[in-house]
Design an enzyme around this catalytic site. Sequence first.
Site, PDB file in Angstrom:
ATOM      1  N   ASP A 116       6.312  -1.370   7.637  1.00 38.41           N
ATOM      2  CA  ASP A 116       5.952  -1.120   6.236  1.00 38.41           C
ATOM      3  C   ASP A 116       4.640  -1.832   5.900  1.00 38.41           C
ATOM      4  O   ASP A 116       4.609  -3.052   5.731  1.00 38.41           O
ATOM      5  CB  ASP A 116       7.097  -1.619   5.340  1.00 38.41           C
ATOM      6  N   LYS A 159       5.321  -9.278  -7.935  1.00 37.98           N
ATOM      7  CA  LYS A 159       6.502  -9.316  -7.063  1.00 37.98           C
ATOM      8  C   LYS A 159       6.444 -10.522  -6.120  1.00 37.98           C
ATOM      9  O   LYS A 159       7.468 -11.078  -5.736  1.00 37.98           O
ATOM     10  CB  LYS A 159       6.575  -8.018  -6.260  1.00 37.98           C
ATOM     11  N   ASP A 211      12.066   2.030  -6.223  1.00 35.00           N
ATOM     12  CA  ASP A 211      11.293   1.194  -5.307  1.00 35.00           C
ATOM     13  C   ASP A 211      10.383   0.346  -6.180  1.00 35.00           C
ATOM     14  O   ASP A 211       9.414   0.849  -6.751  1.00 35.00           O
ATOM     15  CB  ASP A 211      10.484   2.093  -4.353  1.00 35.00           C
ATOM     16  N   GLU A 230      14.636  -2.570   1.526  1.00 34.72           N
ATOM     17  CA  GLU A 230      13.648  -1.494   1.642  1.00 34.72           C
ATOM     18  C   GLU A 230      13.719  -0.777   2.994  1.00 34.72           C
ATOM     19  O   GLU A 230      13.731   0.455   3.031  1.00 34.72           O
ATOM     20  CB  GLU A 230      12.238  -2.046   1.372  1.00 34.72           C
TER      21      GLU A 230
HETATM   22  P1  ADP Z   1       3.619  -1.545  -2.005  1.00 31.15           P
HETATM   23  O1  ADP Z   1       4.847  -1.205  -1.241  1.00 31.15           O
HETATM   24  O2  ADP Z   1       2.996  -2.850  -1.607  1.00 31.15           O
HETATM   25  O3  ADP Z   1       3.790  -1.424  -3.470  1.00 31.15           O
HETATM   26  P2  ADP Z   1       2.472   1.019  -1.266  1.00 31.15           P
HETATM   27  O4  ADP Z   1       3.386   1.371  -0.199  1.00 31.15           O
HETATM   28  O5  ADP Z   1       2.530   1.844  -2.490  1.00 31.15           O
HETATM   29  O6  ADP Z   1       2.491  -0.513  -1.623  1.00 31.15           O
HETATM   30  O7  ADP Z   1       1.001   1.084  -0.643  1.00 31.15           O
HETATM   31  C1  ADP Z   1      -0.114   0.891  -1.427  1.00 31.15           C
HETATM   32  C2  ADP Z   1      -1.317   0.902  -0.530  1.00 31.15           C
HETATM   33  O8  ADP Z   1      -1.427   2.172   0.111  1.00 31.15           O
HETATM   34  C3  ADP Z   1      -2.592   0.664  -1.298  1.00 31.15           C
HETATM   35  O9  ADP Z   1      -3.393  -0.280  -0.608  1.00 31.15           O
HETATM   36  C4  ADP Z   1      -3.247   2.032  -1.271  1.00 31.15           C
HETATM   37  O10 ADP Z   1      -4.657   1.947  -1.330  1.00 31.15           O
HETATM   38  C5  ADP Z   1      -2.778   2.573   0.056  1.00 31.15           C
HETATM   39  N1  ADP Z   1      -2.870   4.015   0.129  1.00 31.15           N
HETATM   40  C6  ADP Z   1      -2.290   4.912  -0.688  1.00 31.15           C
HETATM   41  N2  ADP Z   1      -2.653   6.171  -0.347  1.00 31.15           N
HETATM   42  C7  ADP Z   1      -3.473   6.040   0.728  1.00 31.15           C
HETATM   43  C8  ADP Z   1      -4.194   6.973   1.543  1.00 31.15           C
HETATM   44  N3  ADP Z   1      -4.135   8.270   1.298  1.00 31.15           N
HETATM   45  N4  ADP Z   1      -4.927   6.481   2.550  1.00 31.15           N
HETATM   46  C9  ADP Z   1      -5.014   5.169   2.777  1.00 31.15           C
HETATM   47  N5  ADP Z   1      -4.366   4.248   2.053  1.00 31.15           N
HETATM   48  C10 ADP Z   1      -3.619   4.681   1.038  1.00 31.15           C
HETATM   49 MG    MG Z   2       6.655  -0.812  -0.590  1.00 30.29          MG
END
Ligand code: ADP
Ligand code: MG
Length: 614
Positions: A190, A68, A7, A168
């Site tokens: 998402d 990205k 991912d 995704e």
């Molecule tokens: P992407 O797909 O854009 O790379 P992710 O799915 O990894 O992103 O999501 C990242 C986001 O999730 C960040 O803003 C992070 O702060 C938030 N995040 C991760 N864990 C938590 C949590 N426990 N509670 C709230 N937000 C969270």
């Molecule tokens: Mg993602």
Amino acid sequence: MSNIGIDLGTTNSLVAVVMGGKARCLLDDEGRAILPSAVRYLDEGVLVGHAALHDAAAHAATTLTSVKRFMGRSMDEARAEADQLHYNLAETDDDRVVRVQVGDRSVTPIEVSAEILRALRERANECLLAEPGGAVITVPAYFDDAQRQATRDAGKLAGLNVLRLLNEPTAAAIAYGLQENSQGVYAVYDLGGGTFDISILQLEDGVFQVLSTAGDTHLGGDDFDRLLAAELLSRSGVTEARGGVLRAAIEAAEAAKKALTDADTAAVNATFGDAALSTTVTRADFEALIRPTVERTLVACKRAIADAELDVADIDGVVLVGGSTRVPLVRQVVEQAFGREPFGDIDPDQVVALGAAMQADILTGSSELAEDVLLMDIVPLSLGLETMGGVTEKLIWRCSPIPAAASETFTTHVDGQTAVDLHVVQGEREMAAHNRSLARFKLTGIPPMPAGLPRIKVEFLVDADGIMTVTATEEYTGTQAQVGVLPSYGLEEDEIERMLEESIDNAEADVDERMLIEARVEAEQILRAVRKALAGDAALLAEGEGERLQAVADALEAAMAGADRHRIAELSRKLDEVTAPFAQRRIERDLQLALQGQDALEVAEKLSRPTPAS
Ligand code: ADP
Ligand code: MG
């Protein structure tokens, strides 16, 4: 050799693999699955992930995040977002690819992504004690060809054998085993760090098809952080924060936000420049701040459902993806909007990587997982048609997800032409002869008409099995011809690579050749029209005019035999110019005829339609 699933996220990236019949994410030395999608450029070498973010505030200009967003994008598109970046775009004369300035050099998003992918590949290598066999990399469902191509190229640059790109939302649906239901309509919600995507998937006979996508490329957990950071700064009395102070506030906010996912209150003890803050944030405080932002996601959800021509009631399930869907308010709002409890038991950070690993495992051919999952594949090389002058007209671009369909309308270029030869080719080169020939067929039975009048619609269809059908229809008469081909059959990965390399190596020469041929085709058309007019309407010529026009036409004809496209183009322009008064007289005469009841204007309009027709 195991295949891996990756991912490659805007904020975070993960790698997963199927072991003992179960997908799991691979962890780093400190037991973390998540690798922040951040790369910090040092004088020599790079830091990737957590190491890149460590002390990021002090190295903002060389710490690249969220690249990205710029994959497969042009410099113009990036400039539009430049003021939101903490790093600098490079000065460049080539606007086709984004370049970011880091110290005294510049890097492309593909190179930055490759660093992230390389780190994941190394992690896999350490965990599996072997190089991974092949990789499935996920991309947003809305990614266009250029963005998919850029992702593939980043994988290659990182030394990965990219088996497939997978959407995704489809990966998330696979992780939940939804394909076992054989059919249904699913919404995949998402909410990541900086982006929100909603996709409506339709499952039919084990194949997922993306019905619609919508979202907001600037909406996500980062917004929650910024909103809470502003609140923290205001509580500490700081009125204006930038650079390091702002970053510190955002870091404190993100930590508090995460704490509030599991607890009702979060204690914040931080210093913002000279100001020290010690305060408590309650979940209610936080929810009040972010509610409008969360509710904004519902606008896109409505749009996606409407675009799929569905109703909320038609949705059989909602899948939660992305770290920000851990926020309790988000779950609550989604549940309310869709009127059902969403699927959310698989870690929303990991669900996409897990699904990608399952897909990668199925591709090994010896999977313990369900083998009958047919999934969206992509067209490995562009599919097109040879048009006038041997030039390739692409209909379906490389990396388009299948099933794929496209059509284009062509016309004849000779009066009374009753058949057209169609040549289907695959490849990236400008000239059809340099691409792979897939099929040749003929459309016959076109009734004789003036050149440019027939409308020949050519349709390409690649079905879920990768089988292509090409249909040509003459629209006025309905005359039709069809041929079936297997476009990717027998195209090995290294052959695809070789063809891509050739198309890059030859790009400039190809463009020159194409332009020469186009110049000749255009000249040919002008010449033919002029000759026809001279022969048919000699009576409209002034004294000596015919000879003058003929002299220019002869010069153009002589130039066409040579390879100087500038000269051909110039003489074409000249011929156009010197024949203008004559053409004007013919138009006036046609108008007279039209006034006498003949529909000459309409005929004139149709005759001027270019080849290919639009
Ligand atoms: P992407 O797909 O854009 O790379 P992710 O799915 O990894 O992103 O999501 C990242 C986001 O999730 C960040 O803003 C992070 O702060 C938030 N995040 C991760 N864990 C938590 C949590 N426990 N509670 C709230 N937000 C969270
Ligand atoms: Mg993602």
